[in-house]
Design a protein around this motif. Structure first.
Motif, short mmCIF file in Angstrom:
data_model
loop_
_atom_site.label_atom_id
_atom_site.label_comp_id
_atom_site.label_asym_id
_atom_site.label_seq_id
_atom_site.Cartn_x
_atom_site.Cartn_y
_atom_site.Cartn_z
N ALA A 104 0.68 -1.18 -0.09
CA ALA A 104 0.10 -0.01 0.18
C ALA A 104 0.74 1.19 0.03
O ALA A 104 2.05 1.18 0.32
CB ALA A 104 -1.01 -0.11 0.98
N LEU A 105 0.27 2.68 -0.44
CA LEU A 105 0.87 3.63 -0.18
C LEU A 105 1.68 4.11 1.01
O LEU A 105 1.29 3.64 1.92
CB LEU A 105 0.21 4.80 -0.77
N LYS A 106 2.91 4.29 0.93
CA LYS A 106 3.54 4.66 2.31
C LYS A 106 2.75 5.56 3.37
O LYS A 106 2.69 5.12 4.44
CB LYS A 106 4.81 5.15 2.08
N PRO A 107 2.35 6.81 2.76
CA PRO A 107 1.29 7.37 3.69
C PRO A 107 0.31 7.00 4.49
O PRO A 107 -0.15 7.28 5.54
CB PRO A 107 1.16 8.75 2.97
N GLN A 138 -9.94 1.79 8.57
CA GLN A 138 -10.76 2.83 8.14
C GLN A 138 -10.09 4.18 8.11
O GLN A 138 -10.51 4.77 6.99
CB GLN A 138 -12.26 2.74 8.94
N VAL A 139 -9.53 4.63 8.96
CA VAL A 139 -9.08 5.72 9.07
C VAL A 139 -8.08 6.01 8.03
O VAL A 139 -7.98 6.94 7.22
CB VAL A 139 -8.25 6.04 10.36
N ALA A 196 -6.25 7.83 2.43
CA ALA A 196 -6.00 7.39 1.07
C ALA A 196 -7.05 8.03 0.19
O ALA A 196 -6.26 8.62 -0.95
CB ALA A 196 -6.20 5.85 0.92
N LEU A 197 -8.29 8.05 0.44
CA LEU A 197 -9.00 8.59 -0.55
C LEU A 197 -9.18 10.15 -0.73
O LEU A 197 -9.13 10.75 -1.48
CB LEU A 197 -10.66 8.10 -0.14
N TYR A 253 -5.02 1.15 -4.78
CA TYR A 253 -4.23 1.51 -3.88
C TYR A 253 -3.43 0.42 -3.20
O TYR A 253 -3.02 0.34 -2.24
CB TYR A 253 -5.14 2.18 -2.74
N ASN A 254 -3.46 -0.64 -4.05
CA ASN A 254 -2.59 -1.95 -3.29
C ASN A 254 -3.15 -2.16 -2.00
O ASN A 254 -2.09 -2.72 -1.22
CB ASN A 254 -1.03 -1.69 -3.43
#
Length: 409
Positions: free
Chosen positions: A47-50, A287-288, A293-294, A251-252
């Motif tokens: 998934a994206l690092k952030p 969920q957070v 991500a979104l 988003y992997n």
């Protein structure tokens, strides 16, 4: 005595075709073979690092480890509504028109469980992602299949033929079909549609009185200028339709199990109520992180994730063509829907897939696993890096030459 007890719901399910290739794959790996695996749409990157950072940060807070909201925390549902506004200029009420789900597959099954009465009929194009049909079996419903026809050069759906076949399916279903399932970009075929397609579908749904369930799991993964439309862009679509999306591919985040269903308030309300009885929702830190991500990192999908799949698509098409297996170019999704080479087509997709695995150490998904109209194809997932794709092409080239030599002897 107990051997005579039958589980009718399970008995209605067919043998899982993909298991045959899966078993061979595992046996080969246990024997030490290097199998290049294109068989499952399972993203190979993290998934994206952030997003990972936000998960860790939130998980360190003790209060986030209790039960969560089954329909999704409000901020996540709000982020989903804002995603639709940014991408499609569609207004959604996060309270009544959005529900967060544990991935799109589980969410889809929960939706079908919530809205299907015994004997209800759904029209499902063939080939199809298997759960799109068999969720209705689980729920005590029935499926009316119709062939999905598309241009084999560019995978654009033949829209006139689609609506002709859909009308025929509606006229022949007994009782009259209550639901129609659409999935574009399509899994497995990668087929795509236009906004005009959805305008016709919404108009037909209102005329013929059926609901539409749309799955756009691969909406973000598009190439060469194509942009995935949403049925909810059509005026009045929320009267007859819901749509699902997932963070798994873009988003992997496949293993995180985050998706959502939006649209018609009656159907959304039904699945919200159903979920309130059967689950407590996703782990709150997930969920957070999904909310972040979104809201904040959708641009990374366009700059990091999509270019990776585009490059893999182009490398695979080029190297496999040189190996003797020419394929048409899709303009969306993370798959290649590859027609079996002419000399192997008589074998069918399952036997051809087995041959590829045993003779070339390349695993793909047999098209027959997606329905009878998929048997001339195999699905190739773009989940191996470019080096591995080139190696697969070399393996296949060697196998094709040896097979041709054996035929000539």
């Amino acid at each position: 005595m107990f051997d005579e007890i039958q589980f009718d719901k399970i008995n209605r399910l067919p043998k899982y075709v993909f298991a045959a290739v899966g078993d061979l794959k595992m046996a080969a790996r246990r024997a030490g073979e290097d199998v290049i695996d294109f068989s499952m749409g399972n993203p190979d990157g993290p998934a994206l690092k952030p997003v990972i950072d936000k998960l860790i940060e939130t998980a360190r807070k003790p209060h986030t480890h209790g039960y969560s909201a089954s329909k999704g925390i409000f901020k996540l549902r709000l982020a989903m509504a804002k995603w639709y506004m940014r991408k499609y200029d569609v207004v959604l009420d996060p309270e009544t028109e959005v529900v967060a789900t544990m991935g799109s597959k589980e969410g889809y099954v929960h939706l079908i469980q919530a809205i299907t009465n015994p004997g209800d009929v759904a029209v499902v194009p063939d080939p199809t992602y298997p759960i799109h049909a068999y969720a209705f079996v689980f729920a005590g419903g029935s499926v009316e299949k119709m062939r999905l026809t598309f241009n084999e050069d560019n995978f654009e759906v033949d829209e006139d033929k689609f609506f002709e076949d859909l009308q025929h399916a509606l006229d022949n279903s007994m009782p009259r079909a209550k639901y129609v399932i659409v999935n574009f970009p399509h899994n497995p075929s990668t087929a795509t549609v236009t906004t005009k397609f959805y305008e016709r579908l919404v108009a037909m749904a209102k005329k013929e009185r059926f609901y539409v369930i749309s799955d756009i799991a691969y909406a973000d993964i598009t190439f060469d200028g194509y942009k995935t439309p949403s049925i909810l862009e059509v005026e009045g679509a929320k009267d007859v339709a819901v749509e699902s999306f997932t963070l798994s591919k873009s988003y992997n985040m496949a293993g995180w199990r985050v998706g959502f269903i939006v649209g018609n308030p009656k159907m959304i309300g039904a699945v919200q109520k159903f979920k309130s009885w059967i689950d407590y929702g996703m782990f709150t830190p997930i969920q957070v992180a999904a909310t972040v991500a979104l809201d904040e990192y959708n641009d990374l999908v366009d700059t990091q994730v999509v270019p990776k799949y585009l490059k893999r698509r182009d490398v695979l098409l080029e190297t496999f063509a040189k190996a003797g297996w020419k394929m048409s170019k899709p303009n969306a999704s993370m798959f290649i829907w590859a027609k079996i080479p002419e000399q192997f087509r008589h074998l069918g997709s399952l036997e051809f897939s087995k041959l590829l695995l045993t003779q070339a150490s390349v695993a793909v998904s047999p098209g027959i696993g997606f329905g009878e109209y998929g048997d001339e194809y195999v699905r190739i997932a773009l989940i191996e890096n470019e080096k591995r794709i080139r190696q697969a092409a070399r393996n296949i080239s060697k196998f094709f030459k040896e097979y041709k030599s054996e035929e000539n002897n």
